[in-house]
Design a protein around this motif. Structure first.
Motif, PDB file in Angstrom:
ATOM      1  N   GLN A 236       0.832  -1.202   0.000  1.00 25.98           N
ATOM      2  CA  GLN A 236       0.000   0.000   0.000  1.00 25.98           C
ATOM      3  C   GLN A 236       0.870   1.257   0.000  1.00 25.98           C
ATOM      4  OE1 GLN A 236      -2.546  -0.602   3.425  1.00 25.98           O
ATOM      5  NE2 GLN A 236      -4.229  -1.374   2.151  1.00 25.98           N
ATOM      6  N   ARG A 237       1.965   1.229   0.756  1.00 23.57           N
ATOM      7  CA  ARG A 237       2.869   2.375   0.776  1.00 23.57           C
ATOM      8  C   ARG A 237       3.523   2.559  -0.596  1.00 23.57           C
ATOM      9  NH1 ARG A 237       6.082   5.242   4.506  1.00 23.57           N
ATOM     10  NH2 ARG A 237       4.243   5.093   5.837  1.00 23.57           N
ATOM     11  N   LEU A 238       3.945   1.484  -1.228  1.00 27.13           N
ATOM     12  CA  LEU A 238       4.548   1.588  -2.563  1.00 27.13           C
ATOM     13  C   LEU A 238       3.581   2.211  -3.558  1.00 27.13           C
ATOM     14  CD1 LEU A 238       6.369  -1.868  -2.749  1.00 27.13           C
ATOM     15  CD2 LEU A 238       7.479   0.364  -2.618  1.00 27.13           C
ATOM     16  N   LEU A 239       2.331   1.812  -3.493  1.00 28.90           N
ATOM     17  CA  LEU A 239       1.337   2.400  -4.381  1.00 28.90           C
ATOM     18  C   LEU A 239       1.103   3.870  -4.048  1.00 28.90           C
ATOM     19  CD1 LEU A 239      -1.221  -0.545  -4.485  1.00 28.90           C
ATOM     20  CD2 LEU A 239       0.340   0.129  -6.308  1.00 28.90           C
ATOM     21  N   ALA A 240       1.120   4.198  -2.764  1.00 27.95           N
ATOM     22  CA  ALA A 240       0.866   5.576  -2.339  1.00 27.95           C
ATOM     23  C   ALA A 240       1.963   6.530  -2.793  1.00 27.95           C
ATOM     24  CB  ALA A 240       0.713   5.639  -0.817  1.00 27.95           C
ATOM     25  N   ILE A 241       3.189   6.018  -2.947  1.00 26.04           N
ATOM     26  CA  ILE A 241       4.275   6.908  -3.377  1.00 26.04           C
ATOM     27  C   ILE A 241       4.355   7.003  -4.904  1.00 26.04           C
ATOM     28  CG2 ILE A 241       5.606   6.526  -1.270  1.00 26.04           C
ATOM     29  CD1 ILE A 241       7.417   4.642  -2.754  1.00 26.04           C
ATOM     30  N   GLY A 242       3.405   6.362  -5.584  1.00 30.85           N
ATOM     31  CA  GLY A 242       3.286   6.570  -7.020  1.00 30.85           C
ATOM     32  C   GLY A 242       3.598   5.399  -7.919  1.00 30.85           C
ATOM     33  N   LEU A 243       3.984   4.244  -7.353  1.00 25.85           N
ATOM     34  CA  LEU A 243       4.226   3.085  -8.206  1.00 25.85           C
ATOM     35  C   LEU A 243       2.899   2.562  -8.737  1.00 25.85           C
ATOM     36  CD1 LEU A 243       6.935   3.399  -6.702  1.00 25.85           C
ATOM     37  CD2 LEU A 243       7.101   0.920  -6.660  1.00 25.85           C
ATOM     38  N   GLU A 244       2.927   2.015  -9.938  1.00 27.06           N
ATOM     39  CA  GLU A 244       1.682   1.587 -10.582  1.00 27.06           C
ATOM     40  C   GLU A 244       1.510   0.081 -10.649  1.00 27.06           C
ATOM     41  OE1 GLU A 244       1.448   3.476 -14.376  1.00 27.06           O
ATOM     42  OE2 GLU A 244       1.223   5.488 -13.518  1.00 27.06           O
ATOM     43  N   ARG A 245       2.604  -0.674 -10.637  1.00 27.71           N
ATOM     44  CA  ARG A 245       2.510  -2.131 -10.761  1.00 27.71           C
ATOM     45  C   ARG A 245       3.494  -2.798  -9.811  1.00 27.71           C
ATOM     46  NH1 ARG A 245       2.760  -0.191 -15.703  1.00 27.71           N
ATOM     47  NH2 ARG A 245       4.915  -0.821 -15.952  1.00 27.71           N
ATOM     48  N   ILE A 246       2.981  -3.708  -8.991  1.00 27.23           N
ATOM     49  CA  ILE A 246       3.816  -4.452  -8.047  1.00 27.23           C
ATOM     50  C   ILE A 246       3.589  -5.941  -8.268  1.00 27.23           C
ATOM     51  CG2 ILE A 246       4.358  -4.904  -5.621  1.00 27.23           C
ATOM     52  CD1 ILE A 246       3.016  -2.166  -5.006  1.00 27.23           C
ATOM     53  N   ALA A 247       4.665  -6.685  -8.425  1.00 25.82           N
ATOM     54  CA  ALA A 247       4.588  -8.145  -8.479  1.00 25.82           C
ATOM     55  C   ALA A 247       4.885  -8.682  -7.088  1.00 25.82           C
ATOM     56  CB  ALA A 247       5.587  -8.698  -9.485  1.00 25.82           C
ATOM     57  N   TYR A 248       3.927  -9.400  -6.533  1.00 24.31           N
ATOM     58  CA  TYR A 248       4.085 -10.025  -5.215  1.00 24.31           C
ATOM     59  C   TYR A 248       4.279 -11.520  -5.420  1.00 24.31           C
ATOM     60  CZ  TYR A 248       2.959 -11.787  -0.556  1.00 24.31           C
ATOM     61  OH  TYR A 248       3.010 -12.432   0.654  1.00 24.31           O
ATOM     62  N   VAL A 249       5.459 -12.013  -5.096  1.00 30.59           N
ATOM     63  CA  VAL A 249       5.788 -13.429  -5.237  1.00 30.59           C
ATOM     64  C   VAL A 249       5.957 -14.007  -3.842  1.00 30.59           C
ATOM     65  CG1 VAL A 249       7.398 -15.120  -6.187  1.00 30.59           C
ATOM     66  CG2 VAL A 249       6.927 -12.993  -7.444  1.00 30.59           C
ATOM     67  N   ASP A 250       5.267 -15.105  -3.567  1.00 27.56           N
ATOM     68  CA  ASP A 250       5.236 -15.684  -2.219  1.00 27.56           C
ATOM     69  C   ASP A 250       5.618 -17.153  -2.316  1.00 27.56           C
ATOM     70  OD1 ASP A 250       4.246 -16.857   0.269  1.00 27.56           O
ATOM     71  OD2 ASP A 250       3.109 -15.007   0.559  1.00 27.56           O
ATOM     72  N   ILE A 251       6.765 -17.518  -1.717  1.00 30.07           N
ATOM     73  CA  ILE A 251       7.209 -18.922  -1.785  1.00 30.07           C
ATOM     74  C   ILE A 251       7.217 -19.570  -0.402  1.00 30.07           C
ATOM     75  CG2 ILE A 251       8.441 -18.676  -3.959  1.00 30.07           C
ATOM     76  CD1 ILE A 251      11.047 -18.416  -2.432  1.00 30.07           C
ATOM     77  N   ASP A 252       6.458 -19.004   0.512  1.00 35.29           N
ATOM     78  CA  ASP A 252       6.179 -19.606   1.813  1.00 35.29           C
ATOM     79  C   ASP A 252       5.390 -20.894   1.589  1.00 35.29           C
ATOM     80  OD1 ASP A 252       4.467 -19.884   4.401  1.00 35.29           O
ATOM     81  OD2 ASP A 252       5.817 -18.238   4.924  1.00 35.29           O
ATOM     82  N   ALA A 253       5.483 -21.826   2.519  1.00 40.98           N
ATOM     83  CA  ALA A 253       4.754 -23.088   2.369  1.00 40.98           C
ATOM     84  C   ALA A 253       3.251 -22.925   2.534  1.00 40.98           C
ATOM     85  CB  ALA A 253       5.264 -24.110   3.383  1.00 40.98           C
ATOM     86  N   HIS A 254       2.818 -21.768   3.053  1.00 41.64           N
ATOM     87  CA  HIS A 254       1.397 -21.533   3.310  1.00 41.64           C
ATOM     88  C   HIS A 254       0.878 -20.411   2.419  1.00 41.64           C
ATOM     89  CE1 HIS A 254       3.160 -23.327   6.934  1.00 41.64           C
ATOM     90  NE2 HIS A 254       1.985 -23.911   7.087  1.00 41.64           N
ATOM     91  N   HIS A 255      -0.345 -20.542   1.957  1.00 40.37           N
ATOM     92  CA  HIS A 255      -0.917 -19.555   1.047  1.00 40.37           C
ATOM     93  C   HIS A 255      -1.109 -18.198   1.728  1.00 40.37           C
ATOM     94  CE1 HIS A 255      -4.451 -17.589  -1.025  1.00 40.37           C
ATOM     95  NE2 HIS A 255      -3.559 -17.695  -1.987  1.00 40.37           N
TER      96      HIS A 255
END
Length: 367
Positions: free
Chosen positions: A152-171
């Motif tokens: 949310q902070r990244l979007l608030a400072i003006g970024l438009e696209r964020i890729a969130y990659v999660d490789i934890d064993a849990h969803h």
């Protein structure tokens, strides 16, 4: 060093959820100590995490919940009403001395990381990655949702696209709730099928925002490599993200007690290295990880990968002593390899047809 920065705090040192809780172990302090002992963490790259102010938490969490969390820490108890409403004081999310300060510091580290990468760069915040936190309640050892607040902070400072990659064993159920239907955040999660929180089915695309990769027990390095190369990297590259957030939970390795996956820590380090060129900004958090030795080794190697440090084949005695000094309430002691090396031996294996089919099934989202 390559300009990477590391965020830590003393709030994690000696903090325990409870004697028999899976988070009764030292994690972030062990990573800090190992990296300092190896000469990888000079003062100029280390940042002390601030504690996020309550108002900074309410972009995702309710005002009532944040107040209840603060009050629970102050009183060191909760009423039955608060337990029922907010999930505080349960076996998974117990009352403990730093139950507000610790997650608020992890969240503050994420907010600091977002500010640090605003103009580009990479940050490791191993105390973060608490991806199960829900808007009005604690869940799955997570009192606050640091990845959501950070993005949310990244979007608030003006970024438009964020890729969130999660490789934890849990969803990453809390993150999926926050960004369902988003066109600004693309979520990609590799997690064990049939394991709590029992979300993240392959057919669930979170309103077009997510690619879910639920994998069977015994998931090995060869199978991870196929998903990394044929799904994760193409999906991230196609999205052209302004920033990448990698939730690098350490609980998918063979020795972790809370999954039945069979990865080496090499998979995590290769993911860090492969994602880094795909965006000018990258934040790598911690997450799950319930074996003290494998978690400390894995996250130390993440920092080495981000900062360009060379991982020794055998650890100096000073670092081995740090690992030998860790304790665990579970029975059994670590193998000598877990005390004298950082890198696991590779754990290859056959690539099962269900993994190939999973890659084909979700491939339609890679565009």
């Amino acid at each position: 060093m390559t300009g990477a920065r590391f965020i830590g705090s003393n709030v994690y040192r000696g903090s325990r959820y409870g004697k028999l809780h899976p988070l009764s172990i030292e994690r972030v302090p062990a990573v800090i100590d190992i990296c300092r002992a190896l000469g990888w963490l000079p003062p100029e790259v280390y940042r002390t995490s601030p504690m996020a102010k309550p108002a900074a938490l309410t972009g995702f969490h309710s005002v009532r919940y944040v107040a209840a969390l603060q009050e629970a820490e102050a009183a060191q108890s909760v009423s039955s009403e608060v337990r029922e409403r907010h999930g505080l004081g349960t076996l998974s999310n117990p009352v403990f001395p730093e139950m507000y300060r610790r997650p608020a510091t992890a969240a503050g580290g994420g907010l600091l990381a977002a500010d640090l990468v605003a103009r580009g760069g990479v940050v490791h915040n191993p105390g973060g990655g608490t991806h199960h936190g829900l808007p009005d309640r604690a869940s799955g050892f997570c009192y606050l949702n640091e990845p959501v607040l950070t993005m949310q902070r990244l979007l608030a400072i003006g970024l438009e696209r964020i890729a969130y990659v999660d490789i934890d064993a849990h969803h990453c159920d809390g993150v999926a709730i926050a960004f369902e239907g988003s066109r600004q955040v693309r979520m990609i999660s590799v997690h064990e099928a049939g394991r709590w929180p029992f979300t993240g089915a392959a057919e669930d695309d979170a309103g077009g925002a997510a690619i879910n990769l639920p994998v069977p027990k015994g998931f090995n390095d060869s199978e991870f490599a196929l998903l990394l190369n044929e799904v994760i990297l193409p999906a991230v590259e196609a999205f052209r993200p302004d920033a990448i957030f990698l939730q690098c939970g350490a609980d998918a390795v063979t020795e972790d007690p809370l999954s039945r996956l069979a990865l080496s820590n090499l998979c995590h380090w290769r993911t860090v290295a492969a994602l880094r060129p795909l965006s000018p900004r990258m934040i790598v958090s911690g997450g799950g990880g319930y074996n003290p030795w494998t978690t400390a080794r894995l996250w130390s190697g993440v920092w080495a990968t981000l900062s360009g440090a060379e991982i020794p084949e055998r650890l100096p005695a000073e670092v081995s002593d740090i690992l030998r000094g860790l304790d665990w309430s579970r029975r059994g002691r670590p193998s000598e390899a877990l005390l004298t090396t950082l890198a696991d031996a590779p754990r290859p294996g056959p690539v099962r047809s269900e993994i190939r089919e999973l890659a084909r099934t979700v491939g339609r989202f890679v565009a």
